[in-house]
Scaffold this motif. Structure first.
Motif, mmCIF file in Angstrom:
data_model
loop_
_atom_site.group_PDB
_atom_site.id
_atom_site.type_symbol
_atom_site.label_atom_id
_atom_site.label_comp_id
_atom_site.label_asym_id
_atom_site.label_seq_id
_atom_site.Cartn_x
_atom_site.Cartn_y
_atom_site.Cartn_z
ATOM 1 N N UNK A 18 45.511 42.377 49.714
ATOM 2 C CA UNK A 18 45.442 42.349 48.257
ATOM 3 C C UNK A 18 44.689 41.099 47.823
ATOM 4 N N UNK A 19 43.731 41.255 46.917
ATOM 5 C CA UNK A 19 42.956 40.132 46.413
ATOM 6 C C UNK A 19 43.162 40.010 44.911
ATOM 7 N N UNK A 20 43.299 38.794 44.441
ATOM 8 C CA UNK A 20 43.374 38.582 42.999
ATOM 9 C C UNK A 20 42.654 37.287 42.656
ATOM 10 N N UNK A 21 42.133 37.227 41.434
ATOM 11 C CA UNK A 21 41.381 36.067 40.993
ATOM 12 C C UNK A 21 42.043 35.498 39.744
ATOM 13 N N UNK A 22 41.895 34.198 39.543
ATOM 14 C CA UNK A 22 42.605 33.507 38.478
ATOM 15 C C UNK A 22 41.640 32.574 37.754
ATOM 16 N N UNK A 23 41.755 32.553 36.428
ATOM 17 C CA UNK A 23 40.978 31.614 35.631
ATOM 18 C C UNK A 23 41.794 30.353 35.391
ATOM 19 N N UNK A 24 41.114 29.234 35.291
ATOM 20 C CA UNK A 24 41.817 28.001 34.986
ATOM 21 C C UNK A 24 42.306 28.012 33.545
ATOM 22 N N UNK A 31 46.001 23.287 36.042
ATOM 23 C CA UNK A 31 46.881 24.448 36.145
ATOM 24 C C UNK A 31 46.077 25.727 35.985
ATOM 25 N N UNK A 32 46.691 26.814 36.379
ATOM 26 C CA UNK A 32 46.038 28.102 36.299
ATOM 27 C C UNK A 32 46.873 29.046 35.442
ATOM 28 N N UNK A 33 46.232 30.069 34.920
ATOM 29 C CA UNK A 33 46.968 31.086 34.187
ATOM 30 C C UNK A 33 47.991 31.744 35.102
ATOM 31 N N UNK A 34 49.093 32.186 34.511
ATOM 32 C CA UNK A 34 50.133 32.820 35.313
ATOM 33 C C UNK A 34 49.765 34.246 35.681
ATOM 34 N N UNK A 35 48.818 34.844 34.952
ATOM 35 C CA UNK A 35 48.425 36.227 35.238
ATOM 36 C C UNK A 35 47.377 36.262 36.342
ATOM 37 N N UNK A 36 47.679 36.947 37.415
ATOM 38 C CA UNK A 36 46.695 37.184 38.460
ATOM 39 C C UNK A 36 45.922 38.452 38.118
ATOM 40 N N UNK A 37 44.615 38.389 38.239
ATOM 41 C CA UNK A 37 43.757 39.508 37.881
ATOM 42 C C UNK A 37 43.338 40.205 39.165
ATOM 43 N N UNK A 38 43.723 41.459 39.313
ATOM 44 C CA UNK A 38 43.570 42.149 40.586
ATOM 45 C C UNK A 38 42.148 42.650 40.806
ATOM 46 N N UNK A 39 41.681 42.477 42.034
ATOM 47 C CA UNK A 39 40.404 43.057 42.448
ATOM 48 C C UNK A 39 40.685 44.469 42.966
ATOM 49 N N UNK A 40 40.102 45.457 42.305
ATOM 50 C CA UNK A 40 40.403 46.848 42.614
ATOM 51 C C UNK A 40 39.440 47.458 43.624
ATOM 52 N N UNK A 49 31.857 43.863 42.280
ATOM 53 C CA UNK A 49 33.295 43.627 42.377
ATOM 54 C C UNK A 49 33.956 44.185 41.119
ATOM 55 N N UNK A 50 34.910 45.095 41.311
ATOM 56 C CA UNK A 50 35.634 45.714 40.206
ATOM 57 C C UNK A 50 36.946 44.957 40.011
ATOM 58 N N UNK A 51 37.157 44.446 38.788
ATOM 59 C CA UNK A 51 38.307 43.593 38.507
ATOM 60 C C UNK A 51 39.126 44.200 37.368
ATOM 61 N N UNK A 52 40.446 44.337 37.585
ATOM 62 C CA UNK A 52 41.345 44.874 36.567
ATOM 63 C C UNK A 52 42.132 43.739 35.929
ATOM 64 N N UNK A 53 42.005 43.595 34.606
ATOM 65 C CA UNK A 53 42.753 42.585 33.860
ATOM 66 C C UNK A 53 44.105 43.176 33.469
ATOM 67 N N UNK A 54 45.232 42.590 33.928
ATOM 68 C CA UNK A 54 46.545 43.190 33.659
ATOM 69 C C UNK A 54 46.964 43.109 32.201
ATOM 70 N N UNK A 55 46.366 42.199 31.428
ATOM 71 C CA UNK A 55 46.735 42.078 30.019
ATOM 72 C C UNK A 55 46.053 43.143 29.170
ATOM 73 N N UNK A 56 44.747 43.253 29.309
ATOM 74 C CA UNK A 56 43.998 44.215 28.501
ATOM 75 C C UNK A 56 43.884 45.578 29.167
ATOM 76 N N UNK A 57 44.161 45.628 30.483
ATOM 77 C CA UNK A 57 43.991 46.838 31.287
ATOM 78 C C UNK A 57 42.534 47.290 31.342
ATOM 79 N N UNK A 58 41.622 46.377 31.006
ATOM 80 C CA UNK A 58 40.197 46.675 31.117
ATOM 81 C C UNK A 58 39.736 46.452 32.551
ATOM 82 N N UNK A 59 38.828 47.296 32.997
ATOM 83 C CA UNK A 59 38.238 47.133 34.323
ATOM 84 C C UNK A 59 36.808 46.629 34.147
ATOM 85 N N UNK A 60 36.561 45.408 34.605
ATOM 86 C CA UNK A 60 35.240 44.803 34.485
ATOM 87 C C UNK A 60 34.519 44.866 35.828
ATOM 88 N N UNK A 61 33.230 45.125 35.775
ATOM 89 C CA UNK A 61 32.421 45.191 36.983
ATOM 90 C C UNK A 61 31.459 44.010 36.970
#
Length: 214
Positions: A18-24, A31-40, A49-61
């Motif tokens: 499982x891979x996830x990316x985090x913004x500062x 510190x980093x945001x508590x939300x991990x953004x999953x790489x789908x 790289x397809x990334x799913x934001x758990x807050x907005x549920x948007x999938x960004x490429x």
């Protein structure tokens, strides 16, 4: 950042990690945001790289170049320890990993163990084993996103294995060691009396025995 980061990401993703990316956190660069953004999904041919934001549920490429500019931290949760970057390219055998887990007793700010190694890896004289420290931090009940905020409650730990010492930086850390057969000491210390449950997991493909010191 390693030059072959994309290849490491792709190999880990293809092997089921499982891979996830985090913004500062813009309010605090340490510190980093508590939300991990999953790489789908990761596409090898066009390095997308397809990334799913758990807050907005948007999938960004993103292209790989856009991805490394957008995110500041990458976490990999390896379900198979063979995927650890510290072990890639090494022949330590095809036997299954055998793990032991201990809930650390840090009332006296220190917990000590011995590990007895009885065998060696296929390609070298030493025996490889993995030590993982995990801090179990519960979510804030008032947090509407129900997210864990690990850096707000992170306990400082010092891990010493043989002559090697490490200061923890993250709620979950994994370190690889290769040592000669025989007995070595493992010690975990902290300067904080109040903390949640902290676990140590030890894994190896070779015969070993771990005992807590009295």
């Amino acid at each position: 950042m390693p030059d072959n980061l994309f290849d490491i990401m792709l190999t880990s993703f293809q092997n089921g990690s499982d891979l996830c990316c985090i913004k500062k956190d813009p309010r605090d660069t340490e510190k980093y945001h508590s939300c991990c953004i999953n790489i789908m999904k990761i596409e090898e041919d066009n390095r997308k790289i397809w990334v799913l934001d758990p807050q907005s549920q948007d999938c960004n490429v993103w292209t790989y170049e856009e991805f490394i500019n957008e995110y500041h931290r990458l976490d990999m949760c390896h379900k198979n320890l063979d995927n650890l970057s510290g072990l890639q390219g090494r022949n330590i055998g095809s036997s299954p990993w055998v793990s032991q887990t201990f809930c650390l007793e840090l009332e006296n700010l220190c917990d000590e163990f011995t590990i007895e190694l009885n065998d060696t890896d296929d390609d070298q004289e030493g025996c490889t084993f993995v030590v993982e420290l995990v801090q179990k931090i519960k979510p804030d009940d008032e947090d509407k996103l129900n997210c864990i905020k690990p850096w707000d409650a992170l306990v400082d730990l010092e891990l010493k294995v043989g002559d090697e010492e490490f200061a923890t930086k993250y709620p979950q850390e994994t370190h690889c060691f290769t040592m000669q057969p025989g007995t070595s000491d493992i010690r975990v210390t902290t300067d904080t009396e109040e903390h949640g449950s902290i676990y140590m997991r030890i894994s190896s493909k070779r015969k070993y025995e771990v005992k807590r010191k009295e």
